[in-house]
Design a protein around this motif. Structure first.
Motif, PDB file in Angstrom:
ATOM      1  N   ASP A  87      39.630  -4.341   4.803  1.00 17.49           N
ATOM      2  CA  ASP A  87      38.336  -4.794   4.563  1.00 17.49           C
ATOM      3  C   ASP A  87      38.121  -5.522   3.304  1.00 17.49           C
ATOM      4  OD1 ASP A  87      37.483  -2.689   2.958  1.00 17.49           O
ATOM      5  OD2 ASP A  87      37.076  -1.437   4.892  1.00 17.49           O
ATOM      6  N   GLY A  88      37.138  -5.713   3.036  1.00 18.06           N
ATOM      7  CA  GLY A  88      36.739  -6.423   1.817  1.00 18.06           C
ATOM      8  C   GLY A  88      35.932  -5.598   0.835  1.00 18.06           C
ATOM      9  N   GLN A  89      35.675  -4.341   1.169  1.00 17.95           N
ATOM     10  CA  GLN A  89      34.711  -3.356   0.449  1.00 17.95           C
ATOM     11  C   GLN A  89      35.329  -3.152  -0.930  1.00 17.95           C
ATOM     12  OE1 GLN A  89      31.978  -2.244   1.772  1.00 17.95           O
ATOM     13  NE2 GLN A  89      32.026  -2.405   3.846  1.00 17.95           N
ATOM     14  N   ILE A  90      34.542  -3.008  -2.028  1.00 15.83           N
ATOM     15  CA  ILE A  90      34.546  -2.744  -3.358  1.00 15.83           C
ATOM     16  C   ILE A  90      35.821  -1.810  -3.712  1.00 15.83           C
ATOM     17  CG2 ILE A  90      33.707  -1.551  -5.338  1.00 15.83           C
ATOM     18  CD1 ILE A  90      31.497  -3.438  -4.907  1.00 15.83           C
ATOM     19  N   ASP A  91      35.536  -0.514  -2.969  1.00 17.23           N
ATOM     20  CA  ASP A  91      36.295   0.613  -3.116  1.00 17.23           C
ATOM     21  C   ASP A  91      37.915   0.320  -2.487  1.00 17.23           C
ATOM     22  OD1 ASP A  91      35.210   0.903  -0.400  1.00 17.23           O
ATOM     23  OD2 ASP A  91      35.689   2.992  -0.056  1.00 17.23           O
ATOM     24  N   PRO A 107      51.638 -11.234  -2.929  1.00 15.57           N
ATOM     25  CA  PRO A 107      51.408 -11.113  -1.403  1.00 15.57           C
ATOM     26  C   PRO A 107      50.528 -10.393  -0.863  1.00 15.57           C
ATOM     27  CG  PRO A 107      53.827 -10.723  -2.086  1.00 15.57           C
ATOM     28  CD  PRO A 107      52.688 -10.365  -3.545  1.00 15.57           C
ATOM     29  N   LEU A 108      49.433 -10.985  -0.370  1.00 20.61           N
ATOM     30  CA  LEU A 108      48.270 -10.263   0.043  1.00 20.61           C
ATOM     31  C   LEU A 108      47.885 -10.757   1.638  1.00 20.61           C
ATOM     32  CD1 LEU A 108      45.815  -8.510  -0.516  1.00 20.61           C
ATOM     33  CD2 LEU A 108      44.579 -10.729  -1.048  1.00 20.61           C
ATOM     34  N   TRP A 109      47.811  -9.562   2.297  1.00 18.25           N
ATOM     35  CA  TRP A 109      47.538  -9.806   3.814  1.00 18.25           C
ATOM     36  C   TRP A 109      45.876  -9.268   4.040  1.00 18.25           C
ATOM     37  CZ3 TRP A 109      51.416 -11.405   7.202  1.00 18.25           C
ATOM     38  CH2 TRP A 109      52.863 -11.332   6.804  1.00 18.25           C
ATOM     39  N   THR A 110      45.158 -10.028   4.775  1.00 19.45           N
ATOM     40  CA  THR A 110      43.908  -9.668   5.017  1.00 19.45           C
ATOM     41  C   THR A 110      43.541 -10.585   6.391  1.00 19.45           C
ATOM     42  OG1 THR A 110      42.418 -11.389   4.080  1.00 19.45           O
ATOM     43  CG2 THR A 110      43.209  -9.625   2.605  1.00 19.45           C
ATOM     44  N   THR A 111      42.471 -10.243   6.977  1.00 15.80           N
ATOM     45  CA  THR A 111      41.749 -10.875   8.119  1.00 15.80           C
ATOM     46  C   THR A 111      40.963 -12.002   7.374  1.00 15.80           C
ATOM     47  OG1 THR A 111      39.772  -9.718   7.865  1.00 15.80           O
ATOM     48  CG2 THR A 111      41.680  -9.118   9.638  1.00 15.80           C
ATOM     49  N   ARG A 112      40.707 -13.164   8.185  1.00 11.79           N
ATOM     50  CA  ARG A 112      40.039 -13.999   7.625  1.00 11.79           C
ATOM     51  C   ARG A 112      38.509 -13.776   6.982  1.00 11.79           C
ATOM     52  NH1 ARG A 112      40.541 -19.355   6.796  1.00 11.79           N
ATOM     53  NH2 ARG A 112      42.524 -19.238   7.725  1.00 11.79           N
ATOM     54  N   PRO A 113      37.934 -13.019   7.798  1.00 11.21           N
ATOM     55  CA  PRO A 113      36.634 -12.259   7.372  1.00 11.21           C
ATOM     56  C   PRO A 113      36.724 -11.601   5.878  1.00 11.21           C
ATOM     57  CG  PRO A 113      36.635 -12.047   9.795  1.00 11.21           C
ATOM     58  CD  PRO A 113      38.058 -12.431   9.290  1.00 11.21           C
ATOM     59  N   ALA A 114      37.768 -10.849   5.821  1.00 15.15           N
ATOM     60  CA  ALA A 114      37.943 -10.418   4.589  1.00 15.15           C
ATOM     61  C   ALA A 114      38.228 -11.139   3.482  1.00 15.15           C
ATOM     62  CB  ALA A 114      38.999  -9.025   4.617  1.00 15.15           C
ATOM     63  N   PHE A 115      38.954 -12.391   3.667  1.00 17.42           N
ATOM     64  CA  PHE A 115      39.517 -13.359   2.855  1.00 17.42           C
ATOM     65  C   PHE A 115      38.121 -14.064   2.371  1.00 17.42           C
ATOM     66  CE2 PHE A 115      40.369 -17.862   1.882  1.00 17.42           C
ATOM     67  CZ  PHE A 115      41.011 -17.528   0.799  1.00 17.42           C
ATOM     68  N   GLU A 116      37.056 -14.274   3.323  1.00 16.70           N
ATOM     69  CA  GLU A 116      36.022 -14.750   2.987  1.00 16.70           C
ATOM     70  C   GLU A 116      34.900 -13.985   1.995  1.00 16.70           C
ATOM     71  OE1 GLU A 116      34.351 -15.734   6.749  1.00 16.70           O
ATOM     72  OE2 GLU A 116      35.679 -17.501   7.126  1.00 16.70           O
ATOM     73  N   ASP A 117      35.231 -12.658   2.244  1.00 23.47           N
ATOM     74  CA  ASP A 117      34.230 -11.577   1.708  1.00 23.47           C
ATOM     75  C   ASP A 117      34.673 -11.869   0.084  1.00 23.47           C
ATOM     76  OD1 ASP A 117      33.093 -10.979   3.955  1.00 23.47           O
ATOM     77  OD2 ASP A 117      34.057  -8.750   4.028  1.00 23.47           O
ATOM     78  N   LEU A 118      36.165 -11.932  -0.280  1.00 26.22           N
ATOM     79  CA  LEU A 118      36.649 -11.671  -1.230  1.00 26.22           C
ATOM     80  C   LEU A 118      37.040 -13.157  -2.119  1.00 26.22           C
ATOM     81  CD1 LEU A 118      39.406  -8.874  -0.608  1.00 26.22           C
ATOM     82  CD2 LEU A 118      37.094  -8.867  -1.625  1.00 26.22           C
ATOM     83  N   SER A 119      36.644 -14.298  -1.311  1.00 26.80           N
ATOM     84  CA  SER A 119      36.711 -15.542  -1.953  1.00 26.80           C
ATOM     85  C   SER A 119      35.214 -16.346  -2.170  1.00 26.80           C
ATOM     86  CB  SER A 119      37.568 -16.511  -1.407  1.00 26.80           C
ATOM     87  OG  SER A 119      37.306 -16.708   0.020  1.00 26.80           O
TER      88      SER A 119
END
Length: 304
Positions: A87-91, A107-119
């Motif tokens: 997920d894109g949570q702080i912890d 190399p970073l693997w995330t879902t698109r929603p998590a990518f949006e959280d972190l960008s």
């Protein structure tokens, strides 16, 4: 292949830096029945190359305590071949800052929603662009497994979980599939499987199927009761309302785990500092152990 628990606590760790609850106070006083823990993260692979799953704010301490993740093959080296975030949570993401000295793109693997959280909401990935940079790979939610380059014999399958995105997420008021995911890790050489879901608010049919097919499950151990934080005066929200299924009570995690085969190894991870199971002498801890369920600790390893 191994799964190594780098951190077993929920956000804030154990003890939490500003918390003086009975649990945190017990750790500080040297209680023999309370064990300190860092924030939730695991590494999968070995012997030299690993997938880091969730980058905790405690990542530097966790790496120092895990010599296998520093194989020292050169003047500058790391055993972290790639990073995957649930997920894109702080912890689960702040530790990315600590990996900025990497000599090549991370190399970073995330879902698109998590990518949006972190960008967007918390633009860690944009900041890292000024340092090592990020080689982002999107995790699909179609149920198809994918290999992890750099980690031999490892296949990963993701599935969306019923949970809540971070407060800064663009989807906070309208959750979408992929805000939070569970993962199945498969050793393609042996067929061994581990299911990992540190943030789990509901056991849906796909989640139950993944749990039932695994040799070991590491699932959400955040709260013992749904109203735990309310009773202690720390929050006005229930555990379920913030995306965590409690262990006790009807429909709780222990009830679900009790339905799995006796041969399945069952473990709780992402344990909040308020959860009484952290007291190894408590009746709640005895209830967990009597149910055949383990409470994870930093440094625990699972071979599969």
């Amino acid at each position: 292949m191994k799964l190594r628990v780098l951190g077993s606590a929920a956000g804030g760790g154990f003890p939490q830096w500003n918390c003086n609850c009975a649990q945190c106070s017990a750790v500080r006083s040297g209680s023999s029945s309370h064990r300190a823990r860092t924030q939730s993260s695991v590494a999968v692979g070995g012997p030299d190359d690993w997938l880091l799953v969730n980058a905790s704010p405690d990542i530097l301490t966790q790496l120092q305590r895990s010599p296998a993740l520093q194989p020292a093959r050169g003047a500058r080296d790391t055993g972290i071949a790639a990073v995957l975030l649930c997920d894109g949570q702080i912890d689960h993401s702040t530790g990315l800052y600590m990996l900025r000295e990497r000599g090549a793109k991370l190399p970073l693997w995330t879902t698109r929603p998590a990518f949006e959280d972190l960008s967007q909401g918390n633009p860690i990935l944009r900041v890292l662009g000024h340092y090592c940079g990020v080689d982002w790979h999107e995790i699909g939610l179609d149920g198809q497994s994918f290999e992890m380059p750099g980690v031999a014999d490892l296949a990963v399958t993701a599935l969306p979980l019923e949970s809540k995105p971070a407060p800064y997420s663009p989807h906070r008021d309208c959750p979408v599939p992929g805000d939070n995911i569970g993962l199945t890790f498969e050793n393609t050489a042996t067929g061994g499987r581990v299911f990992y879901a540190p943030g789990l608010g509901e056991i849906t049919p796909p989640v139950w199927e993944a749990m039932s097919r695994a040799d070991a499950v590491l699932v959400d151990g955040t709260f013992w009761t749904d109203d735990e934080m309310i009773r202690l005066g720390f929050s006005k929200k229930t555990g379920r309302s913030i995306g965590h299924l409690p262990q006790s009570g009807e429909g709780g995690m222990l009830e679900w785990l009790g339905r799995l085969p006796a041969t399945t190894r069952k473990l709780l991870i992402h344990i909040n500092n308020t959860n009484p199971i952290l007291d190894e002498a408590s009746p709640e801890r005895r209830a967990v152990e009597a149910a055949g369920v383990e409470v994870t600790f930093d440094g625990l390893e699972i071979a599969f």
